[in-house]
Every structure is written in C-alpha cells, then in structure tokens.
Design a protein around this motif. Structure first.
Motif, PDB file in Angstrom:
ATOM      1  N   PHE A   1     -19.639 -22.688 -11.814  1.00 36.75           N
ATOM      2  CA  PHE A   1     -20.872 -23.209 -12.416  1.00 36.75           C
ATOM      3  C   PHE A   1     -22.252 -23.497 -11.432  1.00 36.75           C
ATOM      4  O   PHE A   1     -22.116 -23.754 -10.120  1.00 36.75           O
ATOM      5  CB  PHE A   1     -20.428 -25.116 -12.772  1.00 36.75           C
ATOM      6  CG  PHE A   1     -22.080 -25.451 -13.057  1.00 36.75           C
ATOM      7  CD1 PHE A   1     -22.431 -24.973 -14.232  1.00 36.75           C
ATOM      8  CD2 PHE A   1     -22.063 -26.668 -12.890  1.00 36.75           C
ATOM      9  CE1 PHE A   1     -23.042 -26.422 -15.512  1.00 36.75           C
ATOM     10  CE2 PHE A   1     -23.664 -27.696 -12.692  1.00 36.75           C
ATOM     11  CZ  PHE A   1     -24.192 -27.030 -14.051  1.00 36.75           C
TER      12      PHE A   1
ATOM     13  N   ALA B   1     -19.819 -30.475 -12.325  1.00 36.30           N
ATOM     14  CA  ALA B   1     -18.990 -29.383 -12.788  1.00 36.30           C
ATOM     15  C   ALA B   1     -17.377 -29.718 -13.184  1.00 36.30           C
ATOM     16  O   ALA B   1     -15.953 -29.654 -13.994  1.00 36.30           O
ATOM     17  CB  ALA B   1     -18.935 -27.877 -12.367  1.00 36.30           C
TER      18      ALA B   1
ATOM     19  N   LEU C   1     -16.686 -25.633 -20.121  1.00 43.15           N
ATOM     20  CA  LEU C   1     -18.378 -24.470 -19.156  1.00 43.15           C
ATOM     21  C   LEU C   1     -18.558 -23.605 -19.973  1.00 43.15           C
ATOM     22  O   LEU C   1     -17.051 -22.424 -20.611  1.00 43.15           O
ATOM     23  CB  LEU C   1     -17.819 -24.625 -17.885  1.00 43.15           C
ATOM     24  CG  LEU C   1     -18.317 -23.210 -17.460  1.00 43.15           C
ATOM     25  CD1 LEU C   1     -19.929 -23.914 -16.924  1.00 43.15           C
ATOM     26  CD2 LEU C   1     -17.810 -22.894 -15.506  1.00 43.15           C
TER      27      LEU C   1
END
Length: 282
Positions: free
Chosen positions: A172, A205, A215
C-alpha cells in the motif's frame, strides 16, 4: 455528519509548486458528477496559493513544521490528518503533490467506494525528466503521459474498471488512495508518532488489516508521478527512516522498508538485525 455528495482531495505541500500546478490542472477536468474540494495542507515552505488557479474549490490548511523552516521533520502523518479534519466530505482521496490525476481518477474511486470498503489504491506510473502536465490550460494530454510513463514494477495496475483485492498490505502507498471517512476515522487516521519520511503509510495499511478492512487496487484510478530528484537508498532521510522504522517495529513486530534498511546496512550506515530488534545509526 459527513457530506455524502462530496469528495475531498487532500494534498500535502512543501514547495514543488510546479508539481502542485500539475495536480490542479488534472483536478480541473475530472469526469465526476459531484462536489469536489481540494484540501491543500501547507507544511512550511513557500506560499503555495499562487499555484492554485483553476480547478475545484480550495480548502487551505497550515500545519507547522516542528523545528521550523527546512530543517525540521515534515509532519506528513499529522498533515494528512489535518487535511481530512478540514472537510466534511464523505469520500477522502489522498493525492500527493507529485501526482497528476487522470480525468477518471475520482470517478473510479467513487464507484469503487460505493461497493467496496477499506483502502482503495490507484495505479501510479512514473514520468521521466521533462515529462509532466505542462503549462497552460485545458485537459492534460493523457495519451502523451501514458506513452512517457513507466509502470511501477512492484505494484498491480489492473485494467480500467477492474477491482483487484490484495492481501499484500506492505504494498500500500499513500501517494494516491481513497477511503471512506467513517473507516479512516475508525482507524484513527495516520499514526502521528511518525514524523518525516517513511512508514506512516504502511502503518495505516497494517491498521486496516488488523481491523479487517480490505486493500483493493482500482483500475482506472490512474495518476502520473511527476519527476523529481531522489536517492536510492534515500540516505538524506536516514535518520527519519531509522526512527520511523523503530516506531513501526514496536507497533507491529516486523520491520518496514526492508530494502532500504538492507541497503543502509550494506553501506555501513546502520547496524540492523532483520529478525531481531536492533536498528541503530552507526
């Protein structure tokens, strides 16, 4: 109560006014039928407001830099949180000052957020020196940017309109992503123990993973990263990276930014135990 009809784009700024003008040019021609606000968070540095002509309504925010001037650690986590707090928009889109958004970026994020919870990350391609949004008015020449840009080798870039779930939360990045306000607030935003360069996005994240939030990579929520000089590894940020890596290890029991830490160790700049708890600047 959050405004369900609005999208807020949060951009943190410390210089790079030419890049900011490119962000504004991309935002001025978004193909999205809703209210868009651009929250520009200044972290010291030159006055950015002259670069804000055209484009959506600007919400200005000033966040002081601890230590002052160009010598302190930029409070990236705190600045992003301040930007989110400065608007009541329901959908928050974080877009770095380096990134020129494609005209469909906000629409793709909004469509994805209508059905998909969690962190929504868009593909970002990297432009070489001399390529960018350019001066003047009118839409960005996306075909020219796409022809010039190279995809990021380590991150997914699904086709336009495709949603790609991913359990590799370490991939991420915060330079372009969207999240619902309620979920961002439930995560506590970015952890403000981080200051300066590195790890605050990976921390967000990991917090999302711990909270059971997915995600997802959003095809078509595309941006082009405007070129600027960098170091690899970023030795100019050594102290910040070491400090932030220690914070991350304390919070999550594992090391972030392992490629950089390994490069620092190989160069004799740090003592580091990848499977232990030691990380120290030599």
């Amino acid at each position: 109560m959050a405004d369900a009809t609005a999208i807020a784009v949060v951009t943190t700024v410390h210089g790079r006014l030419g890049h900011l003008a490119g962000v504004r040019r991309g935002l001025a021609y978004q193909d999205v039928g809703t209210d868009v606000r651009h929250v520009v968070v200044r972290m010291g540095g030159p006055d950015p407001w002259r670069a804000l002509e055209g484009g959506p309504e600007v919400v200005p925010v000033d966040v002081p830099v601890p230590g002052g001037g160009d010598t302190g650690r930029l409070p990236l986590a705190a600045a992003r949180n301040a930007g989110a707090a400065a608007t009541d928009a329901d959908l928050l889109v974080f877009l770095d000052v380096d990134c020129v958004p494609a005209a469909r970026l906000l629409r793709r994020y909004a469509v994805a957020a209508a059905t998909t919870p969690g962190l929504l990350a868009g593909p970002v391609a990297y432009l070489p020196p001399g390529a960018g949004a350019g001066a003047g008015r009118g839409p960005v020449d996306e075909a020219a940017l796409a022809a010039a840009a190279g995809p990021h080798a380590a991150r997914p870039a699904p086709p336009d309109g495709e949603l790609l779930p991913d359990d590799r939360y370490e991939l991420f990045w915060s330079l372009s992503f969207a999240v619902r306000r309620s979920e961002f607030d439930a995560l506590g935003g970015f952890c403000e123990e981080y200051a300066g360069y590195g790890a605050e996005d990976t921390d967000l994240a990991f917090a999302a993973r711990a909270a059971g939030l997915p995600l997802t990579w959003v095809g078509g929520a595309h941006a082009w990263h405007q070129h600027h000089e960098t170091q690899d590894p970023p030795t100019g940020h050594l102290a910040d990276i070491v400090r932030n890596a220690r914070v991350f290890h304390r919070r999550w029991g594992t090391w972030p930014m392992v490629g950089w830490l390994a490069a620092f160790a190989d160069a004799g700049l740090v003592d580091w135990e990848p499977t232990g708890g030691l990380l120290a600047v030599r």
